[in-house]
Scaffold this motif. Sequence first.
Motif, mmCIF file in Angstrom:
data_model
loop_
_atom_site.group_PDB
_atom_site.id
_atom_site.type_symbol
_atom_site.label_atom_id
_atom_site.label_comp_id
_atom_site.label_asym_id
_atom_site.label_seq_id
_atom_site.Cartn_x
_atom_site.Cartn_y
_atom_site.Cartn_z
ATOM 1 N N LYS A 104 0.850 -1.216 0.000
ATOM 2 C CA LYS A 104 0.000 0.000 0.000
ATOM 3 C C LYS A 104 0.871 1.246 0.000
ATOM 4 C CE LYS A 104 -3.569 0.138 2.805
ATOM 5 N NZ LYS A 104 -4.451 -0.108 3.970
ATOM 6 N N PHE A 158 1.894 1.583 -3.520
ATOM 7 C CA PHE A 158 0.734 1.885 -4.383
ATOM 8 C C PHE A 158 0.478 3.392 -4.426
ATOM 9 C CE2 PHE A 158 -3.026 0.724 -6.691
ATOM 10 C CZ PHE A 158 -4.014 1.634 -6.341
ATOM 11 N N HIS A 159 0.702 4.048 -3.288
ATOM 12 C CA HIS A 159 0.397 5.487 -3.207
ATOM 13 C C HIS A 159 1.571 6.348 -3.638
ATOM 14 C CE1 HIS A 159 -3.549 4.867 -1.597
ATOM 15 N NE2 HIS A 159 -3.052 3.986 -0.735
ATOM 16 N N GLN A 161 -7.211 -3.172 -9.018
ATOM 17 C CA GLN A 161 -7.147 -4.204 -7.992
ATOM 18 C C GLN A 161 -5.836 -4.967 -8.097
ATOM 19 O OE1 GLN A 161 -9.208 -4.475 -5.613
ATOM 20 N NE2 GLN A 161 -10.863 -3.169 -6.399
ATOM 21 N N CYS A 166 -6.364 -8.148 -0.190
ATOM 22 C CA CYS A 166 -6.839 -7.330 -1.338
ATOM 23 C C CYS A 166 -7.040 -5.890 -0.859
ATOM 24 C CB CYS A 166 -8.146 -7.891 -1.894
ATOM 25 S SG CYS A 166 -8.029 -9.603 -2.430
ATOM 26 N N ASN A 214 -7.468 -3.080 -2.224
ATOM 27 C CA ASN A 214 -8.365 -2.143 -2.902
ATOM 28 C C ASN A 214 -9.793 -2.638 -3.060
ATOM 29 O OD1 ASN A 214 -6.468 -0.138 -3.164
ATOM 30 N ND2 ASN A 214 -5.640 -0.975 -5.062
ATOM 31 N N ILE A 228 -11.831 1.186 -8.062
ATOM 32 C CA ILE A 228 -11.532 0.898 -6.654
ATOM 33 C C ILE A 228 -12.301 1.847 -5.754
ATOM 34 C CG2 ILE A 228 -9.310 -0.108 -7.177
ATOM 35 C CD1 ILE A 228 -7.945 2.364 -6.198
ATOM 36 N N ASP A 254 -8.445 4.641 2.072
ATOM 37 C CA ASP A 254 -8.046 3.299 2.478
ATOM 38 C C ASP A 254 -8.690 2.905 3.787
ATOM 39 O OD1 ASP A 254 -6.590 2.616 0.438
ATOM 40 O OD2 ASP A 254 -4.676 2.508 1.463
ATOM 41 N N ARG A 306 -11.777 0.390 2.427
ATOM 42 C CA ARG A 306 -11.177 -0.587 1.511
ATOM 43 C C ARG A 306 -10.171 -1.458 2.242
ATOM 44 N NH1 ARG A 306 -9.503 3.584 -2.520
ATOM 45 N NH2 ARG A 306 -7.453 2.655 -2.310
#
Length: 357
Positions: free
Chosen positions: A24, A27-28, A148, A168, A170, A183, A190, A194
Amino acid sequence: MATPYAKELEVAQLAVQRAARLTKRVFHEKAKGTVSKDDKSPVTIGDFGAQALIIAALRHHFPSDEIVAEEEAAQLRADAPLRDQIWELVRTTRLDDADAEAFLGGAIPDADAMLDLIDRGSSQGGARGRIWAIDPIDGTKGFLRGGQYAVCLGLMVDGDVKVGVLGCPNLPVDDAAPLTADIGGAHQTDEEGRGVLFSAVQGQGATSRPLGAGALREAKAISVKPVTDLSSATFCESVESGHSNQSESAQIAQKLNITKPSVRMDSQAKYGSLARGAGDIYLRLPTSKTYQEKIWDHAAGDLIVREAGGQVTDTTGSRLDFSVGRTLASNKGVVAAPAAIHGQVIKAVQEVLGLSK
Ligand SMILES: Nc1ncnc2c1ncn2[C@@H]1O[C@H](COP(=O)(O)O)[C@@H](O)[C@H]1OP(=O)(O)O
Ligand SMILES: [Mg+2]
Ligand SMILES: [Mg+2]
Ligand SMILES: [Mg+2]
């Protein structure tokens, strides 16, 4: 008598939760440290970091188990800046709960130890013994696209999947949320909406819980949604047309009088969505004669869907065989659906693929 595989399950759930935390962070980030592999598929610093963290936990508890993992450290040994970038991520990612972090064996000592851990995933797999299958980020293309992805971990014993865990980050926490490819709207951060952790042990059912940052959150039993009227069914498939034949799946949907367009989603998040009844059918139709599915792309999802009351086979109707090595060498494609309608779906698949006897 202790519940079978209780310790393997707890280690797997916390290890996936910690690895998901690392992914995560990447991801950001704008820059995800993407490099391309010899097979031209992308890999990011998140893939490498997550694999190191998961293997560290497995080695701490089960040092003589074998591990089949997607990534290897060769590229990192020759690229010090990339290695250091990953080491910084790994060094600074831990679970918020001290007991959970200690349970996983605590911190990896240094960058070299990290590389060695990543390379512990080189088992050839097979039909004997205890073998873990790891996809640190499944759906790397989805990860890079902002869609995803899943952190995937399965345990096979003598070729039979006993434990499966999918992180998972997202997917919506709400099991009842309608299946959508995106998403969630911008309003969903987040924290509030999610992040799901799916898990299953053979014979003990399947659960989902919010993906946490520390100790495991409260779990709920999940099951596939019984489909009464196929025409209103939701079917999901890969976003990447290179990963599944989307025109054949459209023909199969037509044969089944399914009217809704497919939901295209990356990663094993599709298996988790089926297991909790958000999607009804998952079609993965071969796009090449030679491609062999990797065991790490399916082990966890196969068990979770089947423990939730689904059936998972390949396009010929045979169960996925995880005992033949690092790939599903004796299978072609995947068809997953609630057990009650799987026969109908397979029939349509075989007619369209010209496999019917
Ligand atoms: N030709 C192919 N057929 C099926 N799956 C593929 C193919 N090429 C790559 N994949 C794998 O599909 C997985 C993602 O599935 P999905 O499309 O459902 O998200 C990835 O692990 C990817 O492996 P790789 O990591 O080597 O690219
Ligand atoms: Mg990959
Ligand atoms: Mg994968
Ligand atoms: Mg991967």
